[in-house]
Design a protein around this motif. Structure first.
Motif, PDB file in Angstrom:
ATOM      1  N   HIS A  72      37.852  27.219  42.517  1.00 54.97           N
ATOM      2  CA  HIS A  72      39.002  28.122  42.559  1.00 54.97           C
ATOM      3  C   HIS A  72      40.248  27.327  42.198  1.00 54.97           C
ATOM      4  O   HIS A  72      40.496  26.280  42.778  1.00 54.97           O
ATOM      5  CB  HIS A  72      39.118  28.672  43.985  1.00 54.97           C
ATOM      6  CG  HIS A  72      40.141  29.747  44.160  1.00 54.97           C
ATOM      7  ND1 HIS A  72      41.492  29.504  44.108  1.00 54.97           N
ATOM      8  CD2 HIS A  72      39.998  31.065  44.420  1.00 54.97           C
ATOM      9  CE1 HIS A  72      42.141  30.636  44.327  1.00 54.97           C
ATOM     10  NE2 HIS A  72      41.256  31.599  44.508  1.00 54.97           N
ATOM     11  N   HIS A  73      40.965  27.799  41.209  1.00 51.70           N
ATOM     12  CA  HIS A  73      42.268  27.204  40.885  1.00 51.70           C
ATOM     13  C   HIS A  73      43.100  28.221  40.116  1.00 51.70           C
ATOM     14  O   HIS A  73      42.592  29.230  39.619  1.00 51.70           O
ATOM     15  CB  HIS A  73      42.127  25.882  40.121  1.00 51.70           C
ATOM     16  CG  HIS A  73      41.431  25.991  38.798  1.00 51.70           C
ATOM     17  ND1 HIS A  73      42.011  26.542  37.680  1.00 51.70           N
ATOM     18  CD2 HIS A  73      40.189  25.608  38.426  1.00 51.70           C
ATOM     19  CE1 HIS A  73      41.169  26.493  36.668  1.00 51.70           C
ATOM     20  NE2 HIS A  73      40.051  25.934  37.098  1.00 51.70           N
ATOM     21  N   ALA A  74      44.397  27.970  40.034  1.00 57.88           N
ATOM     22  CA  ALA A  74      45.341  28.927  39.457  1.00 57.88           C
ATOM     23  C   ALA A  74      45.097  29.210  37.975  1.00 57.88           C
ATOM     24  O   ALA A  74      45.510  30.254  37.472  1.00 57.88           O
ATOM     25  CB  ALA A  74      46.767  28.418  39.656  1.00 57.88           C
ATOM     26  N   GLY A  75      44.416  28.329  37.272  1.00 54.37           N
ATOM     27  CA  GLY A  75      44.172  28.540  35.856  1.00 54.37           C
ATOM     28  C   GLY A  75      43.008  29.466  35.541  1.00 54.37           C
ATOM     29  O   GLY A  75      42.776  29.811  34.391  1.00 54.37           O
ATOM     30  N   MET A  76      42.296  29.893  36.572  1.00 54.85           N
ATOM     31  CA  MET A  76      41.155  30.787  36.375  1.00 54.85           C
ATOM     32  C   MET A  76      41.635  32.226  36.250  1.00 54.85           C
ATOM     33  O   MET A  76      42.705  32.578  36.744  1.00 54.85           O
ATOM     34  CB  MET A  76      40.189  30.684  37.561  1.00 54.85           C
ATOM     35  CG  MET A  76      39.509  29.339  37.675  1.00 54.85           C
ATOM     36  SD  MET A  76      38.580  29.127  39.219  1.00 54.85           S
ATOM     37  CE  MET A  76      37.329  30.379  39.085  1.00 54.85           C
ATOM     38  N   LEU A  77      40.834  33.053  35.601  1.00 55.71           N
ATOM     39  CA  LEU A  77      41.137  34.481  35.566  1.00 55.71           C
ATOM     40  C   LEU A  77      41.164  35.026  36.989  1.00 55.71           C
ATOM     41  O   LEU A  77      40.411  34.564  37.856  1.00 55.71           O
ATOM     42  CB  LEU A  77      40.070  35.239  34.772  1.00 55.71           C
ATOM     43  CG  LEU A  77      39.977  34.945  33.277  1.00 55.71           C
ATOM     44  CD1 LEU A  77      38.776  35.673  32.681  1.00 55.71           C
ATOM     45  CD2 LEU A  77      41.263  35.361  32.579  1.00 55.71           C
ATOM     46  N   ARG A  78      42.003  36.002  37.225  1.00 59.90           N
ATOM     47  CA  ARG A  78      42.109  36.600  38.568  1.00 59.90           C
ATOM     48  C   ARG A  78      40.745  37.118  39.027  1.00 59.90           C
ATOM     49  O   ARG A  78      40.390  36.984  40.207  1.00 59.90           O
ATOM     50  CB  ARG A  78      43.147  37.725  38.557  1.00 59.90           C
ATOM     51  CG  ARG A  78      43.331  38.378  39.891  1.00 59.90           C
ATOM     52  CD  ARG A  78      44.038  37.413  40.855  1.00 59.90           C
ATOM     53  NE  ARG A  78      43.590  37.676  42.206  1.00 59.90           N
ATOM     54  CZ  ARG A  78      43.426  36.769  43.136  1.00 59.90           C
ATOM     55  NH1 ARG A  78      43.674  35.512  42.913  1.00 59.90           N
ATOM     56  NH2 ARG A  78      43.011  37.084  44.328  1.00 59.90           N
ATOM     57  N   SER A  79      39.968  37.701  38.125  1.00 59.93           N
ATOM     58  CA  SER A  79      38.655  38.237  38.508  1.00 59.93           C
ATOM     59  C   SER A  79      37.728  37.117  38.999  1.00 59.93           C
ATOM     60  O   SER A  79      36.971  37.315  39.958  1.00 59.93           O
ATOM     61  CB  SER A  79      38.018  38.989  37.346  1.00 59.93           C
ATOM     62  OG  SER A  79      37.876  38.138  36.219  1.00 59.93           O
ATOM     63  N   ASP A  80      37.786  35.948  38.369  1.00 59.15           N
ATOM     64  CA  ASP A  80      36.956  34.821  38.801  1.00 59.15           C
ATOM     65  C   ASP A  80      37.440  34.267  40.138  1.00 59.15           C
ATOM     66  O   ASP A  80      36.628  33.904  40.994  1.00 59.15           O
ATOM     67  CB  ASP A  80      36.953  33.715  37.744  1.00 59.15           C
ATOM     68  CG  ASP A  80      36.165  34.091  36.502  1.00 59.15           C
ATOM     69  OD1 ASP A  80      35.314  34.996  36.586  1.00 59.15           O
ATOM     70  OD2 ASP A  80      36.407  33.482  35.444  1.00 59.15           O
ATOM     71  N   ARG A  81      38.746  34.192  40.319  1.00 55.03           N
ATOM     72  CA  ARG A  81      39.271  33.725  41.610  1.00 55.03           C
ATOM     73  C   ARG A  81      38.878  34.692  42.725  1.00 55.03           C
ATOM     74  O   ARG A  81      38.471  34.275  43.809  1.00 55.03           O
ATOM     75  CB  ARG A  81      40.791  33.563  41.545  1.00 55.03           C
ATOM     76  CG  ARG A  81      41.235  32.423  40.659  1.00 55.03           C
ATOM     77  CD  ARG A  81      42.706  32.055  40.823  1.00 55.03           C
ATOM     78  NE  ARG A  81      43.611  33.167  40.936  1.00 55.03           N
ATOM     79  CZ  ARG A  81      44.414  33.612  39.977  1.00 55.03           C
ATOM     80  NH1 ARG A  81      44.417  33.040  38.791  1.00 55.03           N
ATOM     81  NH2 ARG A  81      45.226  34.628  40.197  1.00 55.03           N
ATOM     82  N   SER A  82      38.980  35.983  42.446  1.00 50.67           N
ATOM     83  CA  SER A  82      38.594  36.989  43.448  1.00 50.67           C
ATOM     84  C   SER A  82      37.114  36.894  43.793  1.00 50.67           C
ATOM     85  O   SER A  82      36.731  37.018  44.962  1.00 50.67           O
ATOM     86  CB  SER A  82      38.906  38.403  42.935  1.00 50.67           C
ATOM     87  OG  SER A  82      40.284  38.581  42.796  1.00 50.67           O
ATOM     88  N   LEU A  83      36.290  36.666  42.786  1.00 49.55           N
ATOM     89  CA  LEU A  83      34.854  36.516  43.019  1.00 49.55           C
ATOM     90  C   LEU A  83      34.584  35.317  43.918  1.00 49.55           C
ATOM     91  O   LEU A  83      33.826  35.411  44.891  1.00 49.55           O
ATOM     92  CB  LEU A  83      34.118  36.362  41.685  1.00 49.55           C
ATOM     93  CG  LEU A  83      32.621  36.094  41.752  1.00 49.55           C
ATOM     94  CD1 LEU A  83      31.886  37.218  42.476  1.00 49.55           C
ATOM     95  CD2 LEU A  83      32.066  35.902  40.342  1.00 49.55           C
ATOM     96  N   THR A  84      35.210  34.197  43.624  1.00 47.30           N
ATOM     97  CA  THR A  84      35.039  33.000  44.449  1.00 47.30           C
ATOM     98  C   THR A  84      35.498  33.263  45.874  1.00 47.30           C
ATOM     99  O   THR A  84      34.842  32.858  46.839  1.00 47.30           O
ATOM    100  CB  THR A  84      35.802  31.812  43.842  1.00 47.30           C
ATOM    101  OG1 THR A  84      35.235  31.519  42.552  1.00 47.30           O
ATOM    102  CG2 THR A  84      35.697  30.571  44.718  1.00 47.30           C
TER     103      THR A  84
END
Length: 90
Positions: A72-84
């Motif tokens: 998880h980091h700020a450079g990821m897509l919001r959907s990927d961060r939400s999934l994590t």
């Protein structure tokens, strides 16, 4: 069995640190130490997570998930961060 959160200084170091942890575990003979063997996550939920991870365009996320590590980091897509975040919450 317990979850751990590791903070690093940069986005680039997120996946790099995860891979370093995997390598250390492998060298010590603990190849599956990060694998989720608990029953806390239902088979249905796990199946949905696997489906969503497979759809991700983030290669690091897909690769590391297979070893039991989420990133998880700020450079990821919001959907990927939400999934994590959802997976960590399980």
């Amino acid at each position: 069995g317990d979850q751990v959160m590791v903070f690093v200084h940069s986005r680039k170091d997120t996946a790099k640190t995860a891979r370093a942890l995997l390598e250390c575990a492998r060298k010590l003979g603990h190849d599956n130490i990060f694998a989720d063997t608990s029953t806390a996550c239902s088979k249905k939920a796990r199946s949905l997570f696997e489906r969503d991870v497979a759809k991700s365009k983030n290669g690091d996320l897909r690769e590391l998930y297979a070893s039991g590590i989420g990133i998880h980091h700020a450079g990821m897509l919001r959907s990927d961060r939400s999934l994590t975040e959802k997976m960590f919450g399980q």
